[in-house]
Write a protein that holds these residues in place. Structure first.
Motif, mmCIF file in Angstrom:
data_model
loop_
_atom_site.group_PDB
_atom_site.id
_atom_site.type_symbol
_atom_site.label_atom_id
_atom_site.label_comp_id
_atom_site.label_asym_id
_atom_site.label_seq_id
_atom_site.Cartn_x
_atom_site.Cartn_y
_atom_site.Cartn_z
ATOM 1 N N MET B 1 16.592 -52.995 -2.306
ATOM 2 C CA MET B 1 15.787 -53.344 -1.118
ATOM 3 C C MET B 1 16.457 -52.851 0.152
ATOM 4 S SD MET B 1 12.868 -54.686 -0.854
ATOM 5 C CE MET B 1 13.021 -55.280 0.836
ATOM 6 N N ALA B 2 15.663 -52.216 1.000
ATOM 7 C CA ALA B 2 16.186 -51.757 2.293
ATOM 8 C C ALA B 2 16.503 -52.967 3.166
ATOM 9 C CB ALA B 2 15.133 -50.895 2.985
ATOM 10 N N PRO B 50 11.237 -47.087 10.439
ATOM 11 C CA PRO B 50 10.059 -46.721 9.638
ATOM 12 C C PRO B 50 9.676 -47.908 8.751
ATOM 13 C CG PRO B 50 11.798 -45.047 9.459
ATOM 14 C CD PRO B 50 12.399 -46.230 10.141
ATOM 15 N N GLU B 51 8.396 -48.058 8.521
ATOM 16 C CA GLU B 51 7.906 -49.185 7.710
ATOM 17 C C GLU B 51 8.606 -49.225 6.353
ATOM 18 O OE1 GLU B 51 3.477 -50.498 6.638
ATOM 19 O OE2 GLU B 51 3.646 -49.449 8.583
ATOM 20 N N GLY B 52 9.109 -50.381 5.979
ATOM 21 C CA GLY B 52 9.784 -50.520 4.690
ATOM 22 C C GLY B 52 11.207 -49.979 4.678
ATOM 23 N N HIS B 53 11.725 -49.573 5.830
ATOM 24 C CA HIS B 53 13.069 -48.987 5.901
ATOM 25 C C HIS B 53 13.914 -49.655 6.979
ATOM 26 C CE1 HIS B 53 12.467 -45.597 3.096
ATOM 27 N NE2 HIS B 53 11.198 -45.755 3.446
ATOM 28 N N ALA B 54 14.165 -50.936 6.787
ATOM 29 C CA ALA B 54 15.000 -51.679 7.742
ATOM 30 C C ALA B 54 16.401 -51.072 7.828
ATOM 31 C CB ALA B 54 15.094 -53.143 7.321
ATOM 32 N N ASP B 55 16.769 -50.288 6.812
ATOM 33 C CA ASP B 55 18.094 -49.652 6.795
ATOM 34 C C ASP B 55 18.153 -48.388 7.646
ATOM 35 O OD1 ASP B 55 16.249 -48.502 5.098
ATOM 36 O OD2 ASP B 55 17.656 -48.122 3.468
ATOM 37 N N LEU B 56 17.023 -47.991 8.250
ATOM 38 C CA LEU B 56 17.004 -46.778 9.076
ATOM 39 C C LEU B 56 16.567 -47.086 10.509
ATOM 40 C CD1 LEU B 56 15.398 -44.215 6.560
ATOM 41 C CD2 LEU B 56 17.800 -44.356 7.247
ATOM 42 N N PRO B 57 17.335 -47.896 11.225
ATOM 43 C CA PRO B 57 16.919 -48.281 12.571
ATOM 44 C C PRO B 57 17.132 -47.165 13.586
ATOM 45 C CG PRO B 57 19.055 -49.218 12.072
ATOM 46 C CD PRO B 57 18.610 -48.497 10.830
ATOM 47 N N GLU B 224 20.322 -42.781 2.502
ATOM 48 C CA GLU B 224 19.816 -43.950 3.241
ATOM 49 C C GLU B 224 20.795 -45.121 3.147
ATOM 50 O OE1 GLU B 224 15.715 -45.011 2.799
ATOM 51 O OE2 GLU B 224 15.060 -42.923 2.636
ATOM 52 N N GLU B 225 22.007 -44.824 2.724
ATOM 53 C CA GLU B 225 23.035 -45.865 2.605
ATOM 54 C C GLU B 225 23.979 -45.803 3.796
ATOM 55 O OE1 GLU B 225 24.581 -47.366 -0.781
ATOM 56 O OE2 GLU B 225 22.405 -47.703 -0.852
ATOM 57 N N TRP B 226 24.483 -46.941 4.210
ATOM 58 C CA TRP B 226 25.523 -46.983 5.241
ATOM 59 C C TRP B 226 26.849 -47.295 4.571
ATOM 60 C CZ3 TRP B 226 24.843 -45.384 10.151
ATOM 61 C CH2 TRP B 226 23.531 -45.243 10.598
ATOM 62 N N VAL B 227 27.776 -46.339 4.626
ATOM 63 C CA VAL B 227 29.082 -46.492 4.000
ATOM 64 C C VAL B 227 30.062 -46.941 5.087
ATOM 65 C CG1 VAL B 227 30.906 -45.288 2.747
ATOM 66 C CG2 VAL B 227 28.489 -44.676 2.369
#
Lengths: 233, 233
Positions: B1-2, B50-57, B224-227
């Motif tokens: 889940m994002a 983007p919709e459904g992508h809380a991980d891409l602010p 789309e991951e934050w390391v």
């Protein structure tokens, strides 16, 4: 007669505003080797000027000589800083040349060259300015925890395990206060890594957003004169 | 889940610190055509994703579409902003791509292109994001004196005579409040010159200087991951 530029007076006046107490942090931008802008907070450590040239002020700040901004400055000496004084809603954008002066002890980077158009820096060199004395003077003003940051065994920005960091000093005394061999070693290590960072302004853009209507003045250095131009804010 | 990146939570936590009240101003750096860094204060107007992508602010700020930073962004879309939260001594340096979305009405500059590596911007485009609705929504949040700044007859930074400036509006009402033809004309002029400015982060460098020992974490987007990587402060 060489006199202090009006923009320095405006900064000093803004700093003396009761709501701007302690507002000596600005954001300084450099360009890296891939032409990406980089920007970080820096502490203002005062102005200096060549003797007899109050009209040619430079801003004094500092850095770890191992920091990324030092190699960025070696690649491109043009910098701009933005000094936002929230209490009075004054913004000063100061564009010019930077000069890094690290410790002369072996194992540090070289000082950056003096750019051809850097009138104030060239005058300082000509007058035999004592960079090392100034470096030690500014270092002596630093609080103990900041001094400790310069004796980390690796450059700032190096990947680190917080467990390892726990063994590092969190406070380094002054030279006079250093009693143990450990204290003396840490003091020398920190002084070795500490570098002066100067900014010689060639343009200053002052927006006063706390007055109505807002005003904005561009100060541009021409020779040793500062020419003023009112701008649309 | 994002899910929302930890650095966004850190920013929101810092913003909620009582001593950081109103700290929604950061300094955003661009590079100009001569590879000189430029930096100025900007107001944070929130995050979108983007919709459904809380991980891409993305961060939302704004500009006058005639401002110098717009042509700088057209020349080089890499930007970095530095968000210094004095009250908690947190510094967030956010590096990424900018995207300018001006009014679609004739006579303004074009939107900047969407960079190849701008995953979040590309997703917004793919999802048919309504840029114009967002632009109007952000414009509606602006105070009347700021709205007035966008209806100056010339671009910000143009040399001006303060006498002439005195005749310009100092306050522009909302569309609903605009009663006279003059008000309506000013509202339209300001809306015409108002542009969205987005920043899509690819790296976030968070230094927490209010804790001892200081900590510093680099968040780097990979896919789309934050390391996360701890760094020497």
């Amino acid at each position: 007669m060489a006199s202090t530029p009006r923009w320095v007076e405006a900064i000093n006046k803004a700093l003396s505003h009761p709501n701007n107490k302690g507002k000596i942090i600005y954001q300084l931008a450099t360009v890296d080797a891939t032409n990406t802008p980089r920007v970080r907070s820096q502490v203002h450590r005062g102005f200096i000027n060549p003797e007899g040239h109050a009209d040619l002020p430079l801003l004094v700040t500092s850095t770890d000589s191992r920091a990324a901004k030092v190699s960025q400055a070696h690649g491109n000496q043009r910098v701009e800083l933005c000094w936002w004084m929230e209490g009075s809603q004054d913004q000063f954008r100061i564009t010019g040349f930077t000069h890094i002066y690290p410790s002369p002890t072996p194992g540090t980077s070289s000082p950056t060259p003096i750019p051809d158009d850097a009138t104030a820096l060239k005058l300082l060199v000509k007058q035999g300015f004592d960079w090392e004395a100034k470096r030690k003077e500014v270092f002596a003003m630093m609080p103990p925890d900041l001094r400790a940051s310069w004796c980390a065994p690796y450059p700032p920005g190096t990947p680190i395990n917080f467990e390892e960091q726990k063994g590092w000093p969190t406070s380094v005394p002054t030279e006079e206060e250093a009693k143990t061999d450990e204290d003396k070693k840490n003091f020398q290590a920190a002084l070795h890594n500490f570098a002066l960072m100067l900014v010689e302004p060639v343009e200053v853009d002052w927006a006063a957003l706390g007055v109505q209507p807002n005003t904005r003045v561009l100060f541009r250095r021409q020779g040793e004169e500062w020419v003023e131009q009112n701008l649309i804010p």
